[in-house]
Design an enzyme around this catalytic site. Structure first.
Site, short mmCIF file in Angstrom:
data_model
loop_
_atom_site.label_atom_id
_atom_site.label_comp_id
_atom_site.label_asym_id
_atom_site.label_seq_id
_atom_site.Cartn_x
_atom_site.Cartn_y
_atom_site.Cartn_z
N ASN A 7 0.88 -1.17 0.00
CA ASN A 7 0.00 0.00 0.00
C ASN A 7 0.92 1.22 0.00
OD1 ASN A 7 -1.85 2.01 0.44
ND2 ASN A 7 -2.64 1.18 2.37
N ARG A 91 -2.47 -2.02 -3.60
CA ARG A 91 -3.68 -1.21 -3.42
C ARG A 91 -3.57 0.00 -4.33
NH1 ARG A 91 -5.90 1.48 2.19
NH2 ARG A 91 -7.73 2.41 1.24
N HIS A 180 -12.64 3.21 -0.32
CA HIS A 180 -12.64 2.21 0.75
C HIS A 180 -13.35 0.94 0.29
CE1 HIS A 180 -12.62 5.80 3.76
NE2 HIS A 180 -11.38 5.34 3.66
N ARG A 242 -11.11 16.42 6.57
CA ARG A 242 -11.84 16.75 5.32
C ARG A 242 -13.24 17.25 5.64
NH1 ARG A 242 -10.79 11.05 2.63
NH2 ARG A 242 -8.63 10.93 3.30
N GLU A 386 -8.39 -4.96 4.79
CA GLU A 386 -8.24 -4.65 3.37
C GLU A 386 -7.08 -5.43 2.76
OE1 GLU A 386 -8.48 -0.58 4.95
OE2 GLU A 386 -9.32 -0.05 3.00
#
Ligand code: ADP
Length: 401
Positions: A7, A91, A180, A242, A386
């Site tokens: 990742n 990823r 996601h 965010r 993940e």
């Protein structure tokens, strides 16, 4: 089969080495501050002590080389040499409309990931750097790309379109993509398995991935029908830093009154907003709860806004599916913050959601059922994984080729 999962971020690179014979993790680690002189690799072999490799990593190539060194080192190593790694899974943030299924990396796939850089300006170049470094260092080992956007590809047009001129979609790829995806896919499948509903086309679950970035997904019969993040990961609930969804007209107004250019404005929206912007304290929910308990009103407001917005998303997805059998909480906040879980569920009692306040305070190490008495909706906490999804896809794709 041993599969390495990578990742790659702009200045970091996380990895996990899996033995896919039993899906066990042999080692995991993180390269931090790539490109800076204080770069460091922290390596953790399963069952062993953490080893730090303080070495200058000029770029992602140097980072991958150091990962191999750590994996094969006398201290903390878990394999004899690199040839034991039979495949690498990467990823990748944004695959656009074309790349949604996990796929073997080819020159064409690399080119398509590059083409979508404007839609993932921070992540796609970093993901590509990781892919290129691995392809160069281990040219005969198959590389697989798994897309964060992939799981959401099944959304119907009415969910993924924005009400802008239609040509912005056809000419410029402007639509909701969602992110996601590997996490929503993993926890929704785990929920179905746990509740004995695997393969049931009527199983309706809302998955809540609440971490530094947060997103919701409505998943019916294992298929995503809506999600809260959009063209980019900025849309949806307010997040750590965010802003989430805001009136788009705010942007021009604030640029004028604060004298900001568009880059400064985007930095505000991405890095200085969310619960950090509201509270003025930080983005870590542990700090926010402490401050709120000490009477800090802005910390309390940030938490209230997060739970309120989350409650509304879950309810709207129950409407989108015309029903809801289960809610799943996952990721850093979803797995650990019981106050957020109960805070969101407070808005959902009219839908028959009840949470068991005692069970809700148990630390979730595997699937935790926090459904309250009389609830018509199951409420589950499911630790996400993940990396395992990426390792499984990599194994399956390599086996099929
Ligand atoms: P990322 O999106 O970077 O993968 P994570 O899913 O790891 O992030 O979530 C990180 C966030 O989870 C932290 O910023 C913090 O707000 C929250 N978090 C982690 N542990 C706890 C905890 N024990 N209680 C409350 N919040 C937590």
């Amino acid at each position: 089969m041993k599969v390495l999962v990578i990742n790659a971020g702009s200045s970091s690179l996380k990895y996990q080495l899996f033995d896919m014979d039993d899906e066990s993790v042999l080692a995991k680690g993180n390269c931090e501050r790539i490109g800076a002189h204080n770069s460091v690799l922290t390596h953790k072999p399963t069952g062993g002590d953490t080893v730090e490799h303080m070495e200058y990593m000029k770029d992602h190539m140097a980072a991958i080389n150091l990962v191999f060194k750590a994996l094969t080192a006398e201290e903390g190593g878990v394999i004899k040499d690199m040839s034991e790694i039979q495949a690498v899974g990467h990823r990748v943030l944004h695959g656009g409309e074309k790349l949604y299924e996990s796929t073997m990396v080819t020159d064409d796939v690399e080119a398509t990931i590059k083409k979508h850089t404007p839609l993932g300006p921070l992540h796609n170049p970093a993901n590509l750097a990781g892919i290129r470094a691995c392809r160069q260092i281990m040219p005969h080992v198959p590389q697989v790309a798994v897309f964060d956007t992939g799981f959401h590809h099944t959304m119907p047009e009415k969910a993924f379109m924005y009400a802008l001129p239609y040509e912005y979609y056809t000419d410029h790829m402007v639509r909701r993509y969602g992110f996601h995806g590997t996490s929503h896919r993993y926890v929704s499948a785990e929920a179905a398995r746990y509740l004995g509903r695997t393969g049931d086309p009527d199983f309706k679950v809302v998955t809540c991935h609440l971490g530094n970035g947060s997103s919701f997904a409505a998943v019916k019969g294992g298929v995503c029908i809506d999600t809260s993040m959009g063209l980019t990961p900025l849309e949806g609930i307010p997040m750590g830093t965010r802003c989430g969804s805001i009136d788009p007209a705010i942007i021009e107004y604030v640029m004028g009154v604060e004298n900001l250019d568009i880059h400064e404005m985007l930095t505000v929206l991405n890095k200085k907003s969310g619960v950090l912007g509201i509270s003025g304290i930080g983005s870590d929910f542990r700090d926010l709860w402490i401050a709120a308990e000490e009477g800090n009103n802005r910390a309390k407001l940030a938490l209230d806004m997060f739970c309120y917005s989350g409650g509304k998303y879950i309810a709207s997805y129950a409407a989108a599916m015309n029903g809801m059998d289960a809610i799943v909480f996952t990721a850093g906040i979803g797995e650990n913050d019981w106050d957020v879980r109960s805070g969101m569920c407070e808005y959902l009692t009219f839908l028959g959601v009840r949470i068991n306040l005692e069970k809700n305070k148990v630390k979730a190490r595997s699937i935790l059922d926090v459904t309250g008495e009389g609830s018509t909706v199951k409420v589950l906490v499911i630790p996400t994984n993940e990396e395992l999804v990426i390792a499984r896809d990599t194994r399956d794709i390599v086996a099929a080729n």
